[in-house]
Design an enzyme around this catalytic site. Structure first.
Site, PDB file in Angstrom:
ATOM      1  N   PRO A 167      -6.016  71.919  39.671  1.00 12.18           N
ATOM      2  CA  PRO A 167      -7.163  72.546  38.995  1.00 12.18           C
ATOM      3  C   PRO A 167      -8.214  73.011  39.998  1.00 12.18           C
ATOM      4  O   PRO A 167      -8.577  72.263  40.896  1.00 12.18           O
ATOM      5  CB  PRO A 167      -7.725  71.426  38.121  1.00 12.18           C
ATOM      6  CG  PRO A 167      -6.682  70.373  38.079  1.00 12.18           C
ATOM      7  CD  PRO A 167      -5.863  70.522  39.327  1.00 12.18           C
ATOM      8  N   GLU A 168      -8.651  74.255  39.856  1.00  6.80           N
ATOM      9  CA  GLU A 168      -9.749  74.782  40.659  1.00  6.80           C
ATOM     10  C   GLU A 168     -10.936  75.010  39.718  1.00  6.80           C
ATOM     11  O   GLU A 168     -10.890  74.637  38.554  1.00  6.80           O
ATOM     12  CB  GLU A 168      -9.314  76.081  41.364  1.00  6.80           C
ATOM     13  CG  GLU A 168      -8.131  75.869  42.316  1.00  6.80           C
ATOM     14  CD  GLU A 168      -7.700  77.150  43.035  1.00  6.80           C
ATOM     15  OE1 GLU A 168      -8.540  78.023  43.246  1.00  6.80           O
ATOM     16  OE2 GLU A 168      -6.511  77.253  43.378  1.00  6.80           O
ATOM     17  N   ARG A 187       0.327  62.498  39.016  1.00 11.20           N
ATOM     18  CA  ARG A 187       0.387  62.218  40.453  1.00 11.20           C
ATOM     19  C   ARG A 187      -0.738  61.312  40.942  1.00 11.20           C
ATOM     20  O   ARG A 187      -0.753  60.923  42.098  1.00 11.20           O
ATOM     21  CB  ARG A 187       0.424  63.532  41.241  1.00 11.20           C
ATOM     22  CG  ARG A 187       1.731  64.288  40.958  1.00 11.20           C
ATOM     23  CD  ARG A 187       1.862  65.533  41.780  1.00 11.20           C
ATOM     24  NE  ARG A 187       1.934  65.252  43.210  1.00 11.20           N
ATOM     25  CZ  ARG A 187       2.038  66.195  44.133  1.00 11.20           C
ATOM     26  NH1 ARG A 187       2.077  67.456  43.784  1.00 11.20           N
ATOM     27  NH2 ARG A 187       2.104  65.878  45.404  1.00 11.20           N
ATOM     28  N   ARG A 229     -18.103  83.041  62.620  1.00  7.84           N
ATOM     29  CA  ARG A 229     -16.933  82.207  62.351  1.00  7.84           C
ATOM     30  C   ARG A 229     -15.672  82.937  62.785  1.00  7.84           C
ATOM     31  O   ARG A 229     -15.431  84.064  62.350  1.00  7.84           O
ATOM     32  CB  ARG A 229     -16.825  81.880  60.852  1.00  7.84           C
ATOM     33  CG  ARG A 229     -17.976  81.097  60.299  1.00  7.84           C
ATOM     34  CD  ARG A 229     -17.929  79.644  60.783  1.00  7.84           C
ATOM     35  NE  ARG A 229     -19.114  78.945  60.305  1.00  7.84           N
ATOM     36  CZ  ARG A 229     -19.106  78.064  59.317  1.00  7.84           C
ATOM     37  NH1 ARG A 229     -17.979  77.746  58.730  1.00  7.84           N
ATOM     38  NH2 ARG A 229     -20.218  77.485  58.928  1.00  7.84           N
ATOM     39  N   HIS A 244       1.476  59.416  31.144  1.00  7.07           N
ATOM     40  CA  HIS A 244       0.622  59.099  32.291  1.00  7.07           C
ATOM     41  C   HIS A 244      -0.849  58.969  31.892  1.00  7.07           C
ATOM     42  O   HIS A 244      -1.726  59.308  32.659  1.00  7.07           O
ATOM     43  CB  HIS A 244       0.797  60.165  33.369  1.00  7.07           C
ATOM     44  CG  HIS A 244       2.192  60.228  33.905  1.00  7.07           C
ATOM     45  ND1 HIS A 244       2.683  59.309  34.803  1.00  7.07           N
ATOM     46  CD2 HIS A 244       3.213  61.065  33.643  1.00  7.07           C
ATOM     47  CE1 HIS A 244       3.947  59.590  35.075  1.00  7.07           C
ATOM     48  NE2 HIS A 244       4.290  60.661  34.391  1.00  7.07           N
TER      49      HIS A 244
END
Ligand SMILES: [Zn+2]
Length: 267
Positions: free
Chosen positions: A2-3, A109, A148, A90
């Site tokens: 998930p973002e 997980r 950068r 789960h």
């Protein structure tokens, strides 16, 4: 994994169902998440009323009436939903709310995180700007990119600079902006950085509108899949034709992650 758009979708779908409710009881079946669920987690949540549900980067923050905050990170495969249909195996934590609603945390997980914090949380202190907040501007992005040498994609995914983006959305944003993922951030022109900034907002807002992306396990706060994966322009589409120019989408490994781009549309 998930973002930001997935976490924001969970927030929006859960918010109306949980705000104003009292936490009646907490059942923890599995404490071994990425960071173990603390022994007093159940006791500290029970009896509190949820005043608000906010999001910072990929973190969900339940504001409690005793001044504490219940912090949740979904990790790789975490789901937090008021319906547990099809997710029983789960289910690690169940939170019973007044009015008969139960919120279940499912995470095959177990890379998620869940704890009650009082005062500033170190996890949040380390985060950069949220890309949907007013603090994320073309100017602030220019400041981050200045001098950068690392690739722009790497900068977009650095949670200490911008909080909430991962591999999927960084790839999609750079396609939308027409910028190659491997370009040095400090070498981008002002107009290119402005395009990356604008694309970030557009891609995230579209993904939220479509309920996020469901690649494997992701579900929203009501147990439903998202649909943005049907609209990927580059992510996981290597060898397929670009939707804009018909060239083949390419994949390369950048900073240890698979990266997808169109060799024609992204200069
Ligand atoms: Zn193209």
């Amino acid at each position: 994994m998930p973002e930001l758009p997935e976490v924001e979708t969970v927030r929006r779908t859960l918010r109306d169902r949980v705000v104003g409710r009292r936490i009646e009881s907490v059942r923890v079946r599995e404490r071994r998440l990425r960071v173990p669920v603390e022994a007093d987690f159940d006791r500290r949540l029970t009896g509190a009323t949820i005043l608000d549900l906010r999001r910072v980067g990929k973190y969900l923050l339940f504001d409690l009436d005793d001044g504490a905050v219940w912090l949740v990170h979904l990790g790789m495969t975490g789901c937090l939903a008021t319906t547990a249909a099809g997710l029983e195996r789960h289910n690690h934590v169940a939170v019973d709310l007044s009015g008969g609603t139960t919120m279940v945390y499912n995470d095959p997980r177990r890379f998620g995180l869940m704890r009650v914090v009082r005062g500033p949380a170190p996890e949040l202190a380390a985060l950069g700007v949220d890309p949907l907040s007013p603090e994320f501007s073309p100017e602030s992005l220019r400041g981050m990119a200045r001098d950068r040498r690392r690739p722009i994609k790497n900068l977009l995914m650095d949670q200490r600079c911008i909080a909430g983006l991962g591999n999927i959305y960084a790839s999609e944003i750079l396609f939308r902006a027409g910028v190659r993922p491997g370009r040095r951030a400090g070498g981008l022109r002002r107009l290119e950085l402005a395009a990356v900034h604008a694309a970030t907002r557009v891609v995230l807002e579209e993904a939220i509108r479509l309920g996020g992306s469901s690649i494997s396990d992701y579900r929203d706060g009501e147990g439903r899949s998202g649909h943005f994966q049907m609209h990927f322009n580059v992510y996981a589409r290597d060898g397929e034709p670009c939707r804009r120019c018909d060239a083949r989408i390419r994949a390369r490994v950048l900073c240890g992650r698979s990266t997808f781009y169109c060799p024609t549309c992204q200069g």
